[in-house]
Design a protein around this motif. Sequence first.
Motif, mmCIF file in Angstrom:
data_model
loop_
_atom_site.group_PDB
_atom_site.id
_atom_site.type_symbol
_atom_site.label_atom_id
_atom_site.label_comp_id
_atom_site.label_asym_id
_atom_site.label_seq_id
_atom_site.Cartn_x
_atom_site.Cartn_y
_atom_site.Cartn_z
ATOM 1 N N ASP A 1 1.469 8.784 -0.992
ATOM 2 C CA ASP A 1 2.389 9.887 -1.280
ATOM 3 C C ASP A 1 3.455 9.872 -0.187
ATOM 4 O OD1 ASP A 1 3.718 12.204 -1.860
ATOM 5 O OD2 ASP A 1 2.091 13.558 -1.282
ATOM 6 N N LEU A 2 4.630 9.408 -0.528
ATOM 7 C CA LEU A 2 5.676 9.162 0.466
ATOM 8 C C LEU A 2 6.473 10.433 0.773
ATOM 9 C CD1 LEU A 2 6.817 5.680 -0.848
ATOM 10 C CD2 LEU A 2 5.523 6.138 1.243
ATOM 11 N N SER A 3 5.766 11.432 1.254
ATOM 12 C CA SER A 3 6.399 12.684 1.658
ATOM 13 C C SER A 3 6.093 12.926 3.130
ATOM 14 C CB SER A 3 5.863 13.846 0.815
ATOM 15 O OG SER A 3 6.414 15.073 1.238
ATOM 16 N N LEU A 4 7.142 12.972 3.939
ATOM 17 C CA LEU A 4 6.990 13.128 5.380
ATOM 18 C C LEU A 4 7.733 14.381 5.814
ATOM 19 C CD1 LEU A 4 5.750 11.599 7.813
ATOM 20 C CD2 LEU A 4 7.975 10.523 8.144
ATOM 21 N N PHE A 5 6.972 15.381 6.307
ATOM 22 C CA PHE A 5 7.554 16.677 6.665
ATOM 23 C C PHE A 5 8.320 17.287 5.477
ATOM 24 C CE2 PHE A 5 7.514 14.405 10.829
ATOM 25 C CZ PHE A 5 6.556 15.213 11.449
ATOM 26 N N PHE B 1 0.836 -1.196 0.000
ATOM 27 C CA PHE B 1 0.000 0.000 0.000
ATOM 28 C C PHE B 1 0.876 1.254 0.000
ATOM 29 C CE2 PHE B 1 -2.533 3.372 1.912
ATOM 30 C CZ PHE B 1 -3.731 3.251 1.226
ATOM 31 N N ALA B 2 1.935 1.217 0.797
ATOM 32 C CA ALA B 2 2.862 2.355 0.819
ATOM 33 C C ALA B 2 3.493 2.565 -0.554
ATOM 34 C CB ALA B 2 3.947 2.124 1.870
ATOM 35 N N GLN B 3 3.847 1.476 -1.214
ATOM 36 C CA GLN B 3 4.507 1.559 -2.515
ATOM 37 C C GLN B 3 3.572 2.047 -3.615
ATOM 38 O OE1 GLN B 3 7.158 -1.737 -4.603
ATOM 39 N NE2 GLN B 3 5.017 -2.138 -5.052
ATOM 40 N N LYS C 1 -3.341 8.962 -4.792
ATOM 41 C CA LYS C 1 -2.506 8.579 -3.658
ATOM 42 C C LYS C 1 -2.891 9.361 -2.401
ATOM 43 C CE LYS C 1 1.514 6.803 -6.099
ATOM 44 N NZ LYS C 1 2.988 6.757 -6.193
ATOM 45 N N VAL C 2 -2.809 8.664 -1.247
ATOM 46 C CA VAL C 2 -3.176 9.275 0.023
ATOM 47 C C VAL C 2 -1.922 9.668 0.790
ATOM 48 C CG1 VAL C 2 -5.321 7.963 0.155
ATOM 49 C CG2 VAL C 2 -3.255 7.061 1.227
ATOM 50 N N SER C 3 -2.098 10.489 1.808
ATOM 51 C CA SER C 3 -0.972 10.942 2.616
ATOM 52 C C SER C 3 -0.365 9.786 3.402
ATOM 53 C CB SER C 3 -1.425 12.037 3.580
ATOM 54 O OG SER C 3 -0.429 12.318 4.540
ATOM 55 N N VAL C 4 0.944 9.854 3.605
ATOM 56 C CA VAL C 4 1.630 8.839 4.394
ATOM 57 C C VAL C 4 1.181 8.878 5.852
ATOM 58 C CG1 VAL C 4 3.607 10.267 5.065
ATOM 59 C CG2 VAL C 4 3.909 7.794 4.771
ATOM 60 N N TRP C 5 0.554 9.966 6.260
ATOM 61 C CA TRP C 5 0.094 10.070 7.652
ATOM 62 C C TRP C 5 -0.994 9.050 7.981
ATOM 63 C CZ3 TRP C 5 2.902 12.361 11.139
ATOM 64 C CH2 TRP C 5 3.796 13.357 10.742
ATOM 65 N N TRP C 6 -1.690 8.536 6.970
ATOM 66 C CA TRP C 6 -2.626 7.443 7.224
ATOM 67 C C TRP C 6 -1.883 6.226 7.776
ATOM 68 C CZ3 TRP C 6 -7.841 7.381 7.146
ATOM 69 C CH2 TRP C 6 -8.498 8.444 6.518
ATOM 70 N N THR D 1 10.869 2.623 4.264
ATOM 71 C CA THR D 1 11.042 3.449 5.461
ATOM 72 C C THR D 1 9.798 3.447 6.339
ATOM 73 O OG1 THR D 1 12.661 4.851 4.347
ATOM 74 C CG2 THR D 1 11.588 5.788 6.274
ATOM 75 N N THR D 2 8.622 3.232 5.751
ATOM 76 C CA THR D 2 7.404 3.187 6.564
ATOM 77 C C THR D 2 7.451 2.054 7.580
ATOM 78 O OG1 THR D 2 6.213 1.802 4.944
ATOM 79 C CG2 THR D 2 6.043 4.206 4.697
ATOM 80 N N GLN D 3 8.305 1.042 7.340
ATOM 81 C CA GLN D 3 8.447 -0.051 8.296
ATOM 82 C C GLN D 3 9.169 0.390 9.568
ATOM 83 O OE1 GLN D 3 7.270 -3.605 7.333
ATOM 84 N NE2 GLN D 3 6.135 -1.916 6.406
#
Length: 479
Positions: free
Chosen positions: A300-304, A294-296, A370-375, A312-314
Amino acid sequence: MFGTEMWERFSWYGLRAILATFMAASPAVGGLGLSQGTAQAIVGVYGALIYLVALPGGWVADRILGARRAVLWGGFVIMCGHISMAVPARSGVFVALGLLLIIAGTGLLKPNISAMVGKLYPEDADARRDAGFSIFYLGINLGAFIAPIVVGQLAEGNRWHLGFGAAAVGMALGLVQYVLGRSHLRGVGDEPGHRLTPGERRHFGVVSIAAVVVVAAALALWAASGTLTLDAFALAVTVVILIVPVAYFGYILLGSHNLTPEERAGMRAYIWLFVAAAIFWMIYDLAPTVLLFFAQDHTDLSLFGIQITAATTQSFNPLFIMIFVPVFAALWVKLGNRVTAPQKFAFALLMVGLSFVIMAAASRLAGSGKVSVWWLVLVYLVQVFGELALSPVGLSVTSKLAPQAFKGQMLGIWFIATSVGDAVGGQTGRLREYMSDPAYFLVLAAIALVAGVLLFLFTPRLRTLMREHDHVPAGTSQT
Protein backbone atom coordinates in the motif's frame (compact mmCIF):
# COMPACT_ATOMS: atom_id res chain seq x y z
CA MET A 1 32.44 17.76 -10.00
CA PHE A 2 29.61 17.71 -7.42
CA GLY A 3 27.07 18.84 -10.02
CA THR A 4 28.29 16.53 -12.76
CA GLU A 5 28.23 13.48 -10.51
CA MET A 6 24.85 14.44 -9.02
CA TRP A 7 23.23 14.57 -12.48
CA GLU A 8 24.99 11.41 -13.63
CA ARG A 9 23.67 9.59 -10.55
CA PHE A 10 20.26 11.15 -11.20
CA SER A 11 20.26 9.51 -14.64
CA TRP A 12 21.56 6.17 -13.30
CA TYR A 13 19.19 5.86 -10.35
CA GLY A 14 16.30 7.28 -12.34
CA LEU A 15 16.66 4.54 -14.95
CA ARG A 16 17.23 1.89 -12.27
CA ALA A 17 14.04 2.88 -10.46
CA ILE A 18 11.79 1.90 -13.38
CA LEU A 19 13.88 -0.50 -15.50
CA ALA A 20 12.73 -3.81 -13.99
CA THR A 21 9.06 -2.86 -13.86
CA PHE A 22 9.27 -1.63 -17.48
CA MET A 23 10.79 -4.92 -18.60
CA ALA A 24 8.15 -6.96 -16.78
CA ALA A 25 5.19 -4.81 -17.89
CA SER A 26 2.90 -6.13 -20.60
CA PRO A 27 3.53 -4.97 -24.18
CA ALA A 28 -0.08 -3.76 -24.09
CA VAL A 29 1.04 -0.98 -21.73
CA GLY A 30 4.38 -0.33 -23.44
CA GLY A 31 6.56 -2.79 -21.53
CA LEU A 32 8.73 -5.64 -22.82
CA GLY A 33 6.57 -8.44 -21.42
CA LEU A 34 9.40 -10.35 -19.72
CA SER A 35 8.85 -12.47 -16.63
CA GLN A 36 9.90 -10.91 -13.33
CA GLY A 37 12.64 -13.54 -13.03
CA THR A 38 14.09 -12.69 -16.44
CA ALA A 39 13.86 -8.97 -15.72
CA GLN A 40 15.68 -9.55 -12.43
CA ALA A 41 18.45 -11.48 -14.20
CA ILE A 42 18.92 -8.81 -16.88
CA VAL A 43 18.98 -5.95 -14.36
CA GLY A 44 21.45 -7.94 -12.25
CA VAL A 45 23.81 -8.45 -15.19
CA TYR A 46 23.40 -4.81 -16.21
CA GLY A 47 24.43 -3.64 -12.72
CA ALA A 48 27.28 -6.16 -12.65
CA LEU A 49 28.71 -4.93 -15.95
CA ILE A 50 28.49 -1.32 -14.77
CA TYR A 51 30.99 -2.12 -12.01
CA LEU A 52 33.08 -4.50 -14.10
CA VAL A 53 33.82 -1.92 -16.83
CA ALA A 54 35.26 0.49 -14.27
CA LEU A 55 38.57 -1.40 -14.65
CA PRO A 56 39.02 -0.92 -18.42
CA GLY A 57 37.49 2.57 -18.13
CA GLY A 58 40.21 3.64 -15.73
CA TRP A 59 42.86 2.11 -17.99
CA VAL A 60 41.57 3.99 -21.07
CA ALA A 61 41.72 7.28 -19.19
CA ASP A 62 45.18 6.57 -17.82
CA ARG A 63 46.70 5.43 -21.11
CA ILE A 64 44.72 7.12 -23.92
CA LEU A 65 42.18 9.87 -23.19
CA GLY A 66 43.08 11.44 -19.87
CA ALA A 67 40.53 11.62 -17.06
CA ARG A 68 38.89 14.89 -18.18
CA ARG A 69 38.10 13.68 -21.70
CA ALA A 70 37.12 10.23 -20.42
CA VAL A 71 34.49 11.82 -18.16
CA LEU A 72 33.26 14.06 -21.00
CA TRP A 73 32.94 11.23 -23.51
CA GLY A 74 31.54 8.91 -20.86
CA GLY A 75 28.79 11.38 -19.99
CA PHE A 76 27.97 11.90 -23.67
CA VAL A 77 27.72 8.14 -24.30
CA ILE A 78 25.51 7.74 -21.20
CA MET A 79 23.22 10.49 -22.47
CA CYS A 80 22.97 8.76 -25.86
CA GLY A 81 22.09 5.53 -24.05
CA HIS A 82 19.22 7.18 -22.18
CA ILE A 83 18.01 8.80 -25.42
CA SER A 84 17.96 5.34 -27.02
CA MET A 85 15.95 4.06 -24.04
CA ALA A 86 13.49 6.93 -24.50
CA VAL A 87 12.62 5.94 -28.09
CA PRO A 88 9.03 4.60 -27.82
CA ALA A 89 9.60 1.64 -30.14
CA ARG A 90 7.90 -1.74 -29.76
CA SER A 91 11.18 -3.56 -30.35
CA GLY A 92 13.67 -4.14 -27.55
CA VAL A 93 16.57 -3.20 -29.86
CA PHE A 94 16.67 0.40 -28.64
CA VAL A 95 16.54 -0.81 -25.03
CA ALA A 96 19.48 -3.18 -25.58
CA LEU A 97 21.46 -0.47 -27.37
CA GLY A 98 20.67 2.02 -24.62
CA LEU A 99 21.84 -0.30 -21.85
CA LEU A 100 25.07 -1.11 -23.71
CA LEU A 101 25.82 2.59 -24.22
CA ILE A 102 25.12 3.37 -20.55
CA ILE A 103 27.43 0.54 -19.45
CA ALA A 104 30.24 1.77 -21.73
CA GLY A 105 29.78 5.41 -20.76
CA THR A 106 29.67 4.69 -17.04
CA GLY A 107 32.91 2.73 -17.34
CA LEU A 108 34.57 5.88 -18.66
CA LEU A 109 32.92 8.36 -16.29
CA LYS A 110 32.52 6.68 -12.91
CA PRO A 111 36.10 5.76 -11.92
CA ASN A 112 37.69 8.82 -13.50
CA ILE A 113 35.52 11.56 -12.02
CA SER A 114 36.41 10.28 -8.53
CA ALA A 115 40.10 10.29 -9.47
CA MET A 116 39.80 13.91 -10.65
CA VAL A 117 38.24 15.00 -7.36
CA GLY A 118 41.23 13.57 -5.53
CA LYS A 119 43.64 15.47 -7.82
CA LEU A 120 41.99 18.85 -7.14
CA TYR A 121 43.92 19.11 -3.87
CA PRO A 122 47.65 19.20 -3.06
CA GLU A 123 49.23 15.95 -1.90
CA ASP A 124 49.57 17.18 1.68
CA ALA A 125 46.00 18.57 1.95
CA ASP A 126 44.40 15.41 3.36
CA ALA A 127 41.82 17.24 5.45
CA ARG A 128 40.63 19.38 2.52
CA ARG A 129 40.56 16.33 0.24
CA ASP A 130 38.43 14.40 2.75
CA ALA A 131 36.08 17.38 3.01
CA GLY A 132 35.92 17.60 -0.78
CA PHE A 133 35.01 13.94 -1.08
CA SER A 134 32.31 14.40 1.56
CA ILE A 135 30.73 17.10 -0.62
CA PHE A 136 31.18 14.88 -3.69
CA TYR A 137 29.46 11.92 -2.02
CA LEU A 138 26.62 14.18 -0.94
CA GLY A 139 26.08 14.86 -4.65
CA ILE A 140 25.92 11.12 -5.31
CA ASN A 141 23.24 10.50 -2.72
CA LEU A 142 21.32 13.68 -3.50
CA GLY A 143 21.00 12.59 -7.14
CA ALA A 144 20.08 9.07 -6.01
CA PHE A 145 17.38 10.46 -3.69
CA ILE A 146 15.74 12.86 -6.16
CA ALA A 147 15.82 10.64 -9.27
CA PRO A 148 13.34 7.87 -8.29
CA ILE A 149 10.82 10.46 -7.16
CA VAL A 150 11.01 12.52 -10.37
CA VAL A 151 11.45 9.70 -12.87
CA GLY A 152 8.94 7.47 -11.10
CA GLN A 153 6.30 10.20 -11.21
CA LEU A 154 6.94 10.92 -14.89
CA ALA A 155 6.79 7.21 -15.77
CA GLU A 156 3.54 6.68 -13.82
CA GLY A 157 0.66 5.62 -16.03
CA ASN A 158 2.95 3.51 -18.24
CA ARG A 159 4.79 6.56 -19.59
CA TRP A 160 8.05 4.62 -19.40
CA HIS A 161 9.88 6.46 -22.15
CA LEU A 162 9.08 9.82 -20.59
CA GLY A 163 10.91 8.61 -17.48
CA PHE A 164 13.85 7.42 -19.57
CA GLY A 165 13.86 10.81 -21.30
CA ALA A 166 14.12 12.55 -17.93
CA ALA A 167 17.24 10.48 -17.19
CA ALA A 168 18.69 11.67 -20.52
CA VAL A 169 17.93 15.30 -19.61
CA GLY A 170 19.64 14.80 -16.25
CA MET A 171 22.84 13.58 -17.89
CA ALA A 172 22.67 16.42 -20.41
CA LEU A 173 22.50 18.96 -17.56
CA GLY A 174 25.52 17.28 -15.97
CA LEU A 175 27.46 17.55 -19.23
CA VAL A 176 26.59 21.24 -19.65
CA GLN A 177 27.76 22.00 -16.13
CA TYR A 178 30.92 19.96 -16.67
CA VAL A 179 31.85 21.84 -19.87
CA LEU A 180 31.04 25.27 -18.41
CA GLY A 181 33.08 24.54 -15.30
CA ARG A 182 36.18 23.29 -17.12
CA SER A 183 38.24 26.37 -16.22
CA HIS A 184 37.91 25.55 -12.51
CA LEU A 185 39.70 22.23 -13.01
CA ARG A 186 42.98 24.05 -13.78
CA GLY A 187 44.29 21.29 -16.02
CA VAL A 188 43.41 18.38 -13.73
CA GLY A 189 42.96 15.23 -15.81
CA ASP A 190 43.93 16.87 -19.11
CA GLU A 191 46.67 14.38 -19.93
CA PRO A 192 46.88 10.58 -19.52
CA GLY A 193 49.08 9.50 -16.65
CA HIS A 194 50.96 6.93 -18.75
CA ARG A 195 50.16 7.61 -22.41
CA LEU A 196 50.51 4.69 -24.82
CA THR A 197 53.34 4.82 -27.31
CA PRO A 198 52.35 4.75 -31.04
CA GLY A 199 53.28 1.08 -31.17
CA GLU A 200 51.22 0.28 -28.08
CA ARG A 201 48.23 2.18 -29.53
CA ARG A 202 48.36 0.10 -32.72
CA HIS A 203 48.58 -3.09 -30.67
CA PHE A 204 45.65 -1.96 -28.52
CA GLY A 205 43.58 -1.21 -31.62
CA VAL A 206 44.27 -4.61 -33.17
CA VAL A 207 43.49 -6.47 -29.94
CA SER A 208 40.28 -4.47 -29.41
CA ILE A 209 39.00 -5.11 -32.92
CA ALA A 210 39.88 -8.80 -32.65
CA ALA A 211 38.03 -9.08 -29.32
CA VAL A 212 34.92 -7.43 -30.76
CA VAL A 213 34.98 -9.74 -33.78
CA VAL A 214 35.40 -12.86 -31.62
CA VAL A 215 32.55 -11.88 -29.28
CA ALA A 216 30.27 -10.95 -32.18
CA ALA A 217 31.04 -14.23 -33.96
CA ALA A 218 30.41 -16.24 -30.79
CA LEU A 219 27.05 -14.53 -30.27
CA ALA A 220 26.11 -15.05 -33.92
CA LEU A 221 26.90 -18.78 -33.72
CA TRP A 222 24.98 -19.03 -30.45
CA ALA A 223 21.98 -17.29 -31.99
CA ALA A 224 22.17 -19.56 -35.05
CA SER A 225 22.01 -22.62 -32.78
CA GLY A 226 18.58 -21.51 -31.57
CA THR A 227 19.56 -21.72 -27.89
CA LEU A 228 20.27 -18.03 -27.28
CA THR A 229 17.72 -16.59 -24.87
CA LEU A 230 17.84 -13.67 -22.47
CA ASP A 231 17.99 -16.04 -19.50
CA ALA A 232 20.80 -18.08 -21.06
CA PHE A 233 22.71 -14.93 -21.97
CA ALA A 234 22.39 -13.53 -18.43
CA LEU A 235 23.60 -16.84 -16.99
CA ALA A 236 26.59 -16.93 -19.35
CA VAL A 237 27.61 -13.38 -18.43
CA THR A 238 27.27 -14.28 -14.74
CA VAL A 239 29.63 -17.23 -15.18
CA VAL A 240 32.18 -15.01 -16.95
CA ILE A 241 31.97 -12.44 -14.14
CA LEU A 242 32.52 -15.17 -11.54
CA ILE A 243 35.59 -16.40 -13.41
CA VAL A 244 37.25 -12.94 -13.31
CA PRO A 245 38.04 -12.75 -9.55
CA VAL A 246 38.84 -16.48 -9.34
CA ALA A 247 41.37 -16.13 -12.15
CA TYR A 248 42.79 -12.92 -10.71
CA PHE A 249 43.29 -14.24 -7.17
CA GLY A 250 44.72 -17.45 -8.59
CA TYR A 251 47.14 -15.43 -10.71
CA ILE A 252 48.34 -13.50 -7.66
CA LEU A 253 48.63 -16.39 -5.20
CA LEU A 254 49.90 -19.10 -7.55
CA GLY A 255 52.54 -16.95 -9.22
CA SER A 256 55.68 -15.71 -7.50
CA HIS A 257 55.46 -11.95 -8.21
CA ASN A 258 58.08 -11.56 -5.46
CA LEU A 259 55.33 -11.47 -2.82
CA THR A 260 56.44 -11.52 0.79
CA PRO A 261 54.89 -14.08 3.21
CA GLU A 262 53.01 -11.19 4.83
CA GLU A 263 51.54 -10.11 1.48
CA ARG A 264 50.39 -13.65 0.70
CA ALA A 265 48.77 -13.93 4.13
CA GLY A 266 47.05 -10.60 3.60
CA MET A 267 45.67 -11.77 0.25
CA ARG A 268 44.25 -14.93 1.83
CA ALA A 269 42.51 -12.76 4.40
CA TYR A 270 41.26 -10.43 1.68
CA ILE A 271 39.59 -13.29 -0.23
CA TRP A 272 37.37 -13.90 2.81
CA LEU A 273 36.39 -10.24 2.88
CA PHE A 274 35.83 -10.21 -0.89
CA VAL A 275 33.41 -13.15 -0.64
CA ALA A 276 31.63 -11.48 2.29
CA ALA A 277 31.22 -8.28 0.27
CA ALA A 278 29.88 -10.21 -2.74
CA ILE A 279 27.25 -11.90 -0.54
CA PHE A 280 26.28 -8.53 0.93
CA TRP A 281 25.81 -6.91 -2.51
CA MET A 282 23.98 -10.00 -3.77
CA ILE A 283 21.13 -9.15 -1.40
CA TYR A 284 21.53 -5.38 -1.06
CA ASP A 285 21.35 -4.76 -4.80
CA LEU A 286 18.06 -6.62 -5.18
CA ALA A 287 16.43 -3.28 -4.34
CA PRO A 288 15.71 -2.30 -7.99
CA THR A 289 14.21 -5.72 -8.78
CA VAL A 290 12.78 -7.90 -6.02
CA LEU A 291 11.99 -5.07 -3.60
CA LEU A 292 10.68 -2.88 -6.41
CA PHE A 293 8.33 -5.64 -7.60
CA PHE A 294 7.17 -6.13 -4.01
CA ALA A 295 6.46 -2.42 -3.72
CA GLN A 296 4.51 -2.50 -6.98
CA ASP A 297 2.49 -5.67 -6.36
CA HIS A 298 2.10 -6.09 -2.60
CA THR A 299 2.47 -2.71 -0.92
CA ASP A 300 0.00 0.00 0.00
CA LEU A 301 2.00 2.94 -1.32
CA SER A 302 0.70 5.55 1.10
CA LEU A 303 3.30 7.45 3.11
CA PHE A 304 2.04 9.97 5.68
CA GLY A 305 -1.25 9.96 3.78
CA ILE A 306 0.45 10.81 0.47
CA GLN A 307 0.26 8.35 -2.41
CA ILE A 308 3.71 7.56 -3.82
CA THR A 309 4.91 5.46 -6.74
CA ALA A 310 6.68 2.11 -6.43
CA ALA A 311 9.80 3.78 -7.89
CA THR A 312 9.79 6.34 -5.06
CA THR A 313 10.59 3.57 -2.57
CA GLN A 314 14.05 3.50 -4.17
CA SER A 315 14.67 6.92 -2.58
CA PHE A 316 14.52 5.51 0.96
CA ASN A 317 18.06 4.12 0.72
CA PRO A 318 19.96 7.32 -0.24
CA LEU A 319 17.85 9.33 2.22
CA PHE A 320 18.95 7.10 5.09
CA ILE A 321 22.55 7.19 3.88
CA MET A 322 22.58 11.01 4.01
CA ILE A 323 21.04 10.94 7.50
CA PHE A 324 23.26 8.28 9.06
CA VAL A 325 26.67 8.87 7.45
CA PRO A 326 27.64 11.43 10.14
CA VAL A 327 26.37 9.09 12.87
CA PHE A 328 28.44 6.14 11.68
CA ALA A 329 31.48 8.33 10.99
CA ALA A 330 31.39 9.51 14.62
CA LEU A 331 30.81 5.93 15.81
CA TRP A 332 33.87 4.55 13.98
CA VAL A 333 36.04 7.35 15.36
CA LYS A 334 34.79 6.61 18.89
CA LEU A 335 35.32 2.84 18.58
CA GLY A 336 38.74 3.26 16.96
CA ASN A 337 40.74 0.03 16.60
CA ARG A 338 38.45 -1.92 18.92
CA VAL A 339 36.27 -2.92 15.95
CA THR A 340 38.20 -4.42 13.03
CA ALA A 341 37.35 -4.67 9.35
CA PRO A 342 36.25 -8.36 9.54
CA GLN A 343 33.89 -7.47 12.40
CA LYS A 344 32.39 -4.59 10.41
CA PHE A 345 31.91 -6.86 7.40
CA ALA A 346 30.28 -9.49 9.63
CA PHE A 347 27.94 -6.87 11.11
CA ALA A 348 27.00 -5.78 7.58
CA LEU A 349 26.12 -9.37 6.63
CA LEU A 350 23.97 -9.77 9.73
CA MET A 351 22.14 -6.53 8.93
CA VAL A 352 21.42 -7.43 5.31
CA GLY A 353 20.36 -10.92 6.43
CA LEU A 354 18.03 -9.41 9.04
CA SER A 355 16.52 -7.15 6.38
CA PHE A 356 15.41 -10.20 4.40
CA VAL A 357 14.02 -11.87 7.52
CA ILE A 358 11.84 -8.76 7.75
CA MET A 359 10.98 -9.14 4.06
CA ALA A 360 9.96 -12.75 4.66
CA ALA A 361 7.54 -11.60 7.36
CA ALA A 362 6.18 -8.83 5.12
CA SER A 363 5.70 -11.19 2.17
CA ARG A 364 3.85 -13.68 4.38
CA LEU A 365 1.47 -10.94 5.52
CA ALA A 366 1.08 -9.85 1.89
CA GLY A 367 -0.56 -13.20 1.17
CA SER A 368 -3.77 -11.86 2.70
CA GLY A 369 -3.59 -8.33 1.23
CA LYS A 370 -1.27 -5.41 0.62
CA VAL A 371 1.06 -4.46 3.47
CA SER A 372 2.11 -1.03 4.70
CA VAL A 373 4.97 0.72 2.94
CA TRP A 374 6.59 1.08 6.36
CA TRP A 375 7.78 -2.52 6.04
CA LEU A 376 10.00 -1.41 3.14
CA VAL A 377 11.11 1.67 5.10
CA LEU A 378 12.30 -0.66 7.88
CA VAL A 379 14.03 -2.99 5.40
CA TYR A 380 15.97 -0.14 3.79
CA LEU A 381 16.89 1.33 7.17
CA VAL A 382 18.41 -1.97 8.36
CA GLN A 383 20.24 -2.43 5.04
CA VAL A 384 21.77 1.04 5.23
CA PHE A 385 23.16 0.21 8.68
CA GLY A 386 24.93 -2.69 6.98
CA GLU A 387 26.17 -0.64 4.05
CA LEU A 388 27.68 2.03 6.28
CA ALA A 389 29.60 -0.71 8.09
CA LEU A 390 30.94 -2.34 4.92
CA SER A 391 31.14 0.16 2.08
CA PRO A 392 33.46 2.81 3.58
CA VAL A 393 35.94 0.25 4.85
CA GLY A 394 36.13 -1.70 1.59
CA LEU A 395 38.56 0.46 -0.37
CA SER A 396 40.62 1.14 2.73
CA VAL A 397 41.16 -2.52 3.62
CA THR A 398 41.77 -3.33 -0.07
CA SER A 399 44.54 -0.75 -0.21
CA LYS A 400 46.01 -2.03 3.04
CA LEU A 401 46.09 -5.72 2.10
CA ALA A 402 47.06 -5.34 -1.57
CA PRO A 403 50.59 -6.54 -2.42
CA GLN A 404 52.89 -3.70 -3.43
CA ALA A 405 53.03 -4.94 -7.02
CA PHE A 406 49.23 -4.86 -7.35
CA LYS A 407 48.21 -1.71 -5.45
CA GLY A 408 46.49 0.08 -8.34
CA GLN A 409 44.81 -3.01 -9.79
CA MET A 410 43.47 -4.23 -6.46
CA LEU A 411 41.44 -1.07 -5.90
CA GLY A 412 39.48 -2.02 -9.02
CA ILE A 413 39.04 -5.57 -7.72
CA TRP A 414 37.00 -4.23 -4.78
CA PHE A 415 34.31 -3.09 -7.22
CA ILE A 416 34.28 -6.54 -8.83
CA ALA A 417 32.87 -7.82 -5.52
CA THR A 418 29.82 -5.68 -6.25
CA SER A 419 29.77 -6.96 -9.82
CA VAL A 420 29.80 -10.58 -8.63
CA GLY A 421 27.08 -9.88 -6.07
CA ASP A 422 24.82 -8.15 -8.60
CA ALA A 423 25.23 -10.90 -11.19
CA VAL A 424 24.56 -13.73 -8.74
CA GLY A 425 21.71 -11.79 -7.14
CA GLY A 426 20.07 -11.53 -10.54
CA GLN A 427 20.21 -15.30 -10.91
CA THR A 428 18.53 -15.92 -7.54
CA GLY A 429 15.25 -15.07 -9.23
CA ARG A 430 15.29 -18.63 -10.56
CA LEU A 431 14.65 -19.82 -6.99
CA ARG A 432 11.27 -18.09 -6.99
CA GLU A 433 10.06 -20.60 -9.59
CA TYR A 434 10.40 -23.38 -7.00
CA MET A 435 9.51 -21.73 -3.69
CA SER A 436 7.23 -19.16 -2.13
CA ASP A 437 8.35 -15.57 -1.66
CA PRO A 438 8.73 -15.95 2.15
CA ALA A 439 10.91 -19.03 1.60
CA TYR A 440 12.96 -17.18 -1.04
CA PHE A 441 13.66 -14.30 1.33
CA LEU A 442 14.52 -16.68 4.18
CA VAL A 443 16.98 -18.68 2.03
CA LEU A 444 18.89 -15.54 1.08
CA ALA A 445 18.70 -14.27 4.66
CA ALA A 446 20.14 -17.57 5.92
CA ILE A 447 23.09 -17.32 3.50
CA ALA A 448 23.95 -13.84 4.76
CA LEU A 449 23.39 -14.67 8.45
CA VAL A 450 25.50 -17.85 8.32
CA ALA A 451 28.25 -16.00 6.46
CA GLY A 452 28.15 -13.20 9.06
CA VAL A 453 28.41 -15.62 11.98
CA LEU A 454 31.29 -17.49 10.32
CA LEU A 455 33.12 -14.23 9.69
CA PHE A 456 32.73 -13.28 13.36
CA LEU A 457 34.08 -16.68 14.40
CA PHE A 458 37.06 -16.43 12.03
CA THR A 459 37.89 -12.83 12.98
CA PRO A 460 40.84 -13.83 15.23
CA ARG A 461 42.32 -15.91 12.40
CA LEU A 462 41.83 -13.10 9.89
CA ARG A 463 43.44 -10.59 12.23
CA THR A 464 46.45 -12.90 12.45
CA LEU A 465 46.67 -13.07 8.65
CA MET A 466 46.30 -9.29 8.41
CA ARG A 467 48.98 -8.91 11.11
CA GLU A 468 47.59 -5.77 12.65
CA HIS A 469 44.50 -4.00 13.87
CA ASP A 470 42.51 -2.15 11.25
CA HIS A 471 42.52 1.61 11.36
CA VAL A 472 39.89 2.81 8.95
CA PRO A 473 39.01 6.44 8.48
CA ALA A 474 35.34 7.29 8.54
CA GLY A 475 33.86 7.45 5.09
CA THR A 476 30.74 7.28 3.03
CA SER A 477 28.89 5.14 0.57
CA GLN A 478 30.57 3.92 -2.64
CA THR A 479 27.39 4.35 -4.62
